[in-house]
Design a protein around this motif. Structure first.
Motif, mmCIF file in Angstrom:
data_model
loop_
_atom_site.group_PDB
_atom_site.id
_atom_site.type_symbol
_atom_site.label_atom_id
_atom_site.label_comp_id
_atom_site.label_asym_id
_atom_site.label_seq_id
_atom_site.Cartn_x
_atom_site.Cartn_y
_atom_site.Cartn_z
ATOM 1 N N VAL A 244 0.862 -1.253 0.061
ATOM 2 C CA VAL A 244 0.063 -0.066 0.162
ATOM 3 C C VAL A 244 0.841 1.269 0.160
ATOM 4 O O VAL A 244 1.733 1.275 0.857
ATOM 5 N N ALA B 154 -7.307 -3.598 2.113
ATOM 6 C CA ALA B 154 -6.341 -4.112 1.438
ATOM 7 C C ALA B 154 -5.802 -5.575 1.693
ATOM 8 O O ALA B 154 -5.427 -6.407 0.819
ATOM 9 N N VAL C 107 -0.763 -8.235 3.195
ATOM 10 C CA VAL C 107 -0.270 -6.709 3.252
ATOM 11 C C VAL C 107 1.073 -6.737 4.034
ATOM 12 O O VAL C 107 0.995 -7.189 5.192
ATOM 13 N N LYS D 2 3.301 -1.045 4.012
ATOM 14 C CA LYS D 2 2.079 -0.044 4.277
ATOM 15 C C LYS D 2 3.001 1.258 4.448
ATOM 16 O O LYS D 2 3.603 1.533 5.343
ATOM 17 N N ILE E 227 -1.531 -1.185 -4.316
ATOM 18 C CA ILE E 227 -2.818 -0.314 -3.971
ATOM 19 C C ILE E 227 -2.186 1.249 -3.756
ATOM 20 O O ILE E 227 -1.352 1.299 -2.842
#
Length: 350
Positions: free
Chosen positions: A35, A60, A66, A69, A224
């Motif tokens: 992300v 996400a 994930v 981040k 993302i």
């Protein structure tokens, strides 16, 4: 069984190779998601930074595992205070003035979340917190910073619960001196926050370079991007050329990023949980697309050369030899029709 898995995860005495096998087994087939949040272009507005970060992370997680981040912004973004926060602070200041004059008295007392004392005046609670608990916190931090080795480890373990309790209480009582705590709230939600210079496009360049570097190292399967900035169109195109899945979170319905990405959502859809629900169908389409790609026929020159030999259009002898080989094969199979299988002919002769 689950207790054994948990033991294998936490026990450092388990060989590293076994832990790697366990990790690969239980995470097989999951997309590695990264992300990237452009805070200069898309700061959280409708909800608090912490809630926005948590909801974004949950959305996400529906697309895969994930592991990254990351948020980028310049110093101005962290100094900025949204109008809603400013209005709330003005109302709080007016209410404090009325409480000091005795005009207004709160129904429920203000409670110090560190020691539990009750106050019927918000400013008295703030003064109490600064004079006692903030000073104690500064002393604990200075002791930890001055210690070394095992002594420092002991102090960190000794004061960890007290420091966490102070941090949680200070978040609600003390007003951030700069901005409204955007960076600290994102860090609390588990994001890696990077502050760049205030030069134009500095955050965009740093974020773009970071994405390209991770693509070069093949550290992610799904990107993302939280932004509406059309400068990232080329990054998304490059990600798709490298067979990465792409998701965009932004508020521009006809934005250039959403036209290039595989899936797109607005901030409202992320906050309301719609993005998390629709992620199931998106991941299903990705799996179908991957299966179709594996079924596609591709020409392998080396394989064809080993099977049929090498010949060129200018070499008539090679072509004739290749055709003769096919004719010989047809003559050998002339005893039966081309559409009959070998088993059928054998059964007929028997």
């Amino acid at each position: 069984m689950f207790g054994f898995i948990k033991l294998c995860t936490n026990d450092r005495r388990i060989p590293k190779a076994f832990r790697m096998i366990r990790h690969c087994h239980f995470n097989a087939g999951r997309n590695i998601v990264a992300v990237f949040w452009d805070l200069d272009n898309k700061p959280p507005k409708s909800v608090s930074p912490f809630d926005a970060a948590i909801r974004l992370r949950k959305a996400a997680e529906s697309f895969g595992d994930v592991r990254f981040k990351i948020a980028y912004a310049n110093q101005r973004s962290f100094d900025y205070v949204p109008p809603k926060i400013k209005e709330h602070r003005r109302d709080r200041k007016k209410l404090d003035q009325l409480e000091n004059k005795g005009v207004v008295k709160p129904v429920d007392p203000y409670i110090c979340r560190v020691c539990g004392r009750k106050f019927y005046n918000n400013e008295k609670l703030i003064n109490h917190f600064k004079q006692i608990h903030e000073r104690e916190h500064v002393k604990r931090v200075s002791q930890i910073e001055s210690a070394r080795g095992s002594q420092r480890v002991k102090l960190v373990g000794k004061y960890s619960m007290k420091m966490e309790k102070y941090t949680n209480a200070a978040r609600d009582i003390l007003t951030p001196k700069v901005g409204y705590g955007l960076g600290d709230e994102l860090k609390r939600a588990g994001y890696w926050v990077s502050t760049v210079s205030n030069k134009p496009q500095a955050a965009d360049v740093a974020l773009r370079n970071h994405v390209v570097d991770m693509m070069d190292k093949r550290q992610m399967d799904c990107l993302i991007l939280v932004s509406d900035d059309s400068d990232f169109v080329e990054v998304l195109k490059e990600a798709k050329l490298r067979c990465l899945k792409t998701v965009v979170v932004g508020d521009c319905d006809e934005g250039a990023l959403k036209r290039v990405s595989d899936a797109s959502y607005s901030w409202q859809e992320v906050i309301m949980g719609k993005a998390k629900k629709e992620a199931v169908s998106v991941v299903g389409r990705w799996k179908d697309r991957d299966i179709l790609k594996r079924l596609e026929w591709t020409y392998n020159y080396e394989r064809e050369r080993r099977l049929y030999g090498s010949f060129s259009e200018d070499d008539d002898s090679d072509v004739s030899n290749f055709v003769n080989r096919e004719d010989d094969g047809n003559k050998m199979d002339g005893s039966r029709a081309w559409w009959k299988l070998e088993s059928d002919s054998d059964a007929a002769s028997a």
